[in-house]
Design a protein around this motif. Structure first.
Motif: not given
Length: 161
Positions: A56-58, A60-61, A94, A99
């Motif tokens: 998820s985005d979390e 990834t961060a 990244q 994408e």
């Protein structure tokens, strides 16, 4: 500098970073990270390591923060294993390739769907005019040797030649 040397160094840095992330870096924030590419500048002073994170985005961060904090340890190991006089500084970015690939796959799927809809619309289609527009000009010869179309249009009633 030699571009072949920069390419070899980037390949070696990719291997070293991947091994470090797999075996030595034990940061719990580090998720499922894959090193995709490394690019080294021509003067061999800077290296950019491209990576992807599955999650998820979390996640990834969190992985980006873990990589940033481990950059010094990774740079030290790169210096030890490569034996360069000046170890390149390492930055992590990244990779946006997944994408881009997904958007291309979506476009191809839309094109396939449009082709299928067009083929379905064509299935029951018929010609707008006659199916054989040349049926009146049959050039088959009659039994006396003259062609059937030879007299057609030669004399119309009411018109003078």
């Amino acid at each position: 500098m030699d571009p072949a040397r920069a390419r070899r160094l980037s390949e070696r840095i990719t291997q070293i970073v991947a091994e470090m992330l797999e075996r030595r870096i034990k940061d719990p924030r580090l998720g499922f990270v894959t090193v995709t590419d490394t690019r080294v500048t021509g003067d061999l002073r800077d290296a950019t390591v491209y990576y992807t994170v599955y999650g998820s985005d979390e996640e990834t961060a969190a992985s980006a923060a873990a990589l940033a904090s481990a950059a010094g340890v990774i740079r030290t190991e790169v210096g030890k294993q490569t034996g360069l006089k000046h170890t390149p500084s390492i930055t992590f970015k990244q990779d946006t390739l997944p994408e881009g690939a997904k958007s291309m796959e979506d476009l191809v799927a839309k094109a396939i769907q449009a082709d299928a809809e067009l083929a379905a619309a064509r299935a029951g289609a018929v010609h707008a005019g006659d199916s054989n527009p040349y049926r009146g000009t049959d050039l088959a010869e009659s039994s006396d040797g003259s062609s059937a179309a030879s007299g057609a249009g030669a004399s119309d009633e009411g018109e003078e030649p």
